[in-house]
Enzyme design. Structure first.
Site, PDB file in Angstrom:
ATOM      1  CB  SER A   1      45.679  44.144   6.834  1.00  0.00           C
ATOM      2  OG  SER A   1      44.385  43.667   7.201  1.00  0.00           O
TER       3      SER A   1
ATOM      4  CB  SER B   1      45.473  49.084   8.124  1.00  0.00           C
ATOM      5  OG  SER B   1      44.157  49.198   8.609  1.00  0.00           O
ATOM      6  CB  SER B   2      41.070  46.352   6.145  1.00  0.00           C
ATOM      7  OG  SER B   2      40.851  46.490   7.548  1.00  0.00           O
ATOM      8  CG  ASP B   3      40.352  50.412   9.245  1.00  0.00           C
ATOM      9  OD1 ASP B   3      40.764  49.734  10.203  1.00  0.00           O
ATOM     10  OD2 ASP B   3      39.168  50.370   8.833  1.00  0.00           O
TER      11      ASP B   3
ATOM     12  CG  HIS C   1      40.087  52.187  13.283  1.00  0.00           C
ATOM     13  ND1 HIS C   1      38.868  52.610  13.752  1.00  0.00           N
ATOM     14  CD2 HIS C   1      39.916  50.867  12.936  1.00  0.00           C
ATOM     15  CE1 HIS C   1      38.011  51.608  13.687  1.00  0.00           C
ATOM     16  NE2 HIS C   1      38.610  50.549  13.204  1.00  0.00           N
TER      17      HIS C   1
ATOM     18  CG  HIS D   1      37.275  47.628  16.432  1.00  0.00           C
ATOM     19  ND1 HIS D   1      36.988  46.458  15.779  1.00  0.00           N
ATOM     20  CD2 HIS D   1      37.503  48.539  15.466  1.00  0.00           C
ATOM     21  CE1 HIS D   1      37.044  46.653  14.468  1.00  0.00           C
ATOM     22  NE2 HIS D   1      37.352  47.916  14.250  1.00  0.00           N
TER      23      HIS D   1
ATOM     24  CG  ASP E   1      41.587  69.241  30.607  1.00  0.00           C
ATOM     25  OD1 ASP E   1      41.056  70.378  30.596  1.00  0.00           O
ATOM     26  OD2 ASP E   1      41.876  68.628  31.637  1.00  0.00           O
TER      27      ASP E   1
ATOM     28  CG  HIS F   1      34.397  50.598  11.714  1.00  0.00           C
ATOM     29  ND1 HIS F   1      35.010  50.788  10.504  1.00  0.00           N
ATOM     30  CD2 HIS F   1      35.232  49.789  12.412  1.00  0.00           C
ATOM     31  CE1 HIS F   1      36.155  50.137  10.461  1.00  0.00           C
ATOM     32  NE2 HIS F   1      36.323  49.529  11.620  1.00  0.00           N
TER      33      HIS F   1
ATOM     34  CE1 TYR G   1      24.569  53.687  63.958  1.00  0.00           C
ATOM     35  CE2 TYR G   1      26.657  52.723  64.587  1.00  0.00           C
ATOM     36  CZ  TYR G   1      25.900  53.458  63.715  1.00  0.00           C
ATOM     37  OH  TYR G   1      26.479  53.981  62.591  1.00  0.00           O
TER      38      TYR G   1
HETATM   39  O1  LIG Z   1      36.897  46.649  11.467  1.00  0.00           O
HETATM   40  C1  LIG Z   1      37.887  46.152  10.946  1.00  0.00           C
HETATM   41  C2  LIG Z   1      37.816  44.839  10.268  1.00  0.00           C
HETATM   42  O2  LIG Z   1      36.479  44.382  10.236  1.00  0.00           O
HETATM   43  C3  LIG Z   1      39.226  46.820  10.998  1.00  0.00           C
HETATM   44  O3  LIG Z   1      39.083  48.136  11.490  1.00  0.00           O
HETATM   45  C4  LIG Z   1      40.149  45.984  11.903  1.00  0.00           C
HETATM   46  O4  LIG Z   1      39.760  46.088  13.170  1.00  0.00           O
HETATM   47  C5  LIG Z   1      41.579  46.413  11.741  1.00  0.00           C
HETATM   48  O5  LIG Z   1      41.922  45.881  10.540  1.00  0.00           O
HETATM   49  P1  LIG Z   1      43.435  45.837  10.030  1.00  0.00           P
HETATM   50  O6  LIG Z   1      44.087  47.152  10.354  1.00  0.00           O
HETATM   51  O7  LIG Z   1      44.116  44.697  10.781  1.00  0.00           O
HETATM   52  O8  LIG Z   1      43.287  45.564   8.568  1.00  0.00           O
END
Ligand SMILES: O=C(CO)[C@@H](O)[C@H](O)COP(=O)(O)O
Length: 243
Positions: free
Chosen positions: A44, A74-76, A95, A97, A120, A171, A229
């Protein structure tokens, strides 16, 4: 442990900035070893230009708990964990953004299949998963982010292998595939088609609302045939030759 998978996942993570899919640390890639019941994910908050393969975190597939690694995953991670456990044939998850896909996610709009670039890779519209309710957020936000994706696919009867991506409202996109690298490919195609769709929606809407003077083209006819012209020496000869 899993040194080869760490290298593979590290390289897939480094493709995200190369492909313009992430700014700063706004994204993550993971890859799974289902035989060992483990998967590897980006740590993360680590900037890509500081990232090393040895930074990758190994987590338990069953519960997402860290098995090896000095850094927090990761926070995900809860979302990756939920998806691996409910979409059993995927081998890698991404993931990001990425802005165009995030725009559709925030608008809670599916990314519609409008062209062959889309078709495709995604055999249907890419769904915007249901927004989390206040109760779901308070009960189990992290788990619910994965849940809302799986719930949307199940309720809408979408094959997760045929449509390897989804949007989480407010998100962003999650994409997946049989390998981390394929998941990255799908993430890039998703961002490209999101941008193409945005412009298609704008152009078709604008085309329906064209003002009459643009349809009549009186000014352009006058300007082209006579005013310009007649004055421009090169154009006059070219225009005369064409008459
Ligand atoms: O939306 C968020 C945080 O608000 C996450 O999706 C980060 O964009 C990626 O976080 P890490 O993988 O660095 O924890």
């Amino acid at each position: 442990m899993l040194e080869d998978l760490k290298q593979e996942v590290y390289e897939a993570n480094m493709r995200l900035p190369e492909l313009g899919l992430v700014s700063f640390t706004w994204g993550n890639v993971s890859g799974v070893d289902r035989e060992k019941g483990l998967y590897v994910i980006k740590p993360s908050g680590v900037p890509y230009d500081e990232l090393k393969a040895s930074d990758m975190v190994v987590v338990n597939l069953a519960d997402g708990k860290v098995v090896e690694g000095d850094l927090n995953p990761s926070s995900d991670t809860p979302t990756h964990t939920y998806l691996y456990n409910h979409f059993p044939k995927i081998g890698g998850i991404v993931h990001t953004h990425s802005p165009w896909a995030v725009s559709f996610a925030a608008a809670k709009m599916d990314i519609p299949a409008m062209n062959t670039t889309h078709a495709d890779t995604f055999y249907g519209d890419v769904p915007a998963a249901d927004a989390l309710t206040k109760e779901e957020i308070e009960a189990d936000y992290e788990g619910n982010t994965g849940k809302t994706i799986v719930k949307t696919f199940n309720e809408r009867g979408i094959d997760y292998e045929a449509v390897p991506a989804a949007l989480v409202s407010q998100h962003g996109p999650f994409s997946w595939g049989p390998t981390p690298d394929k998941a990255v490919y799908n993430a890039k195609v998703l961002e490209v088609v999101a941008e193409e769709d945005y412009h298609t929606l704008q152009l078709t809407r604008a085309n329906r609302e064209l003002p009459q003077y643009l349809l009549d083209k009186h000014y352009l006819r006058k300007h082209g045939a006579n005013a310009y012209y007649g004055q421009n020496n090169a154009k006059s000869k070219e225009h005369a030759a064409r008459e």
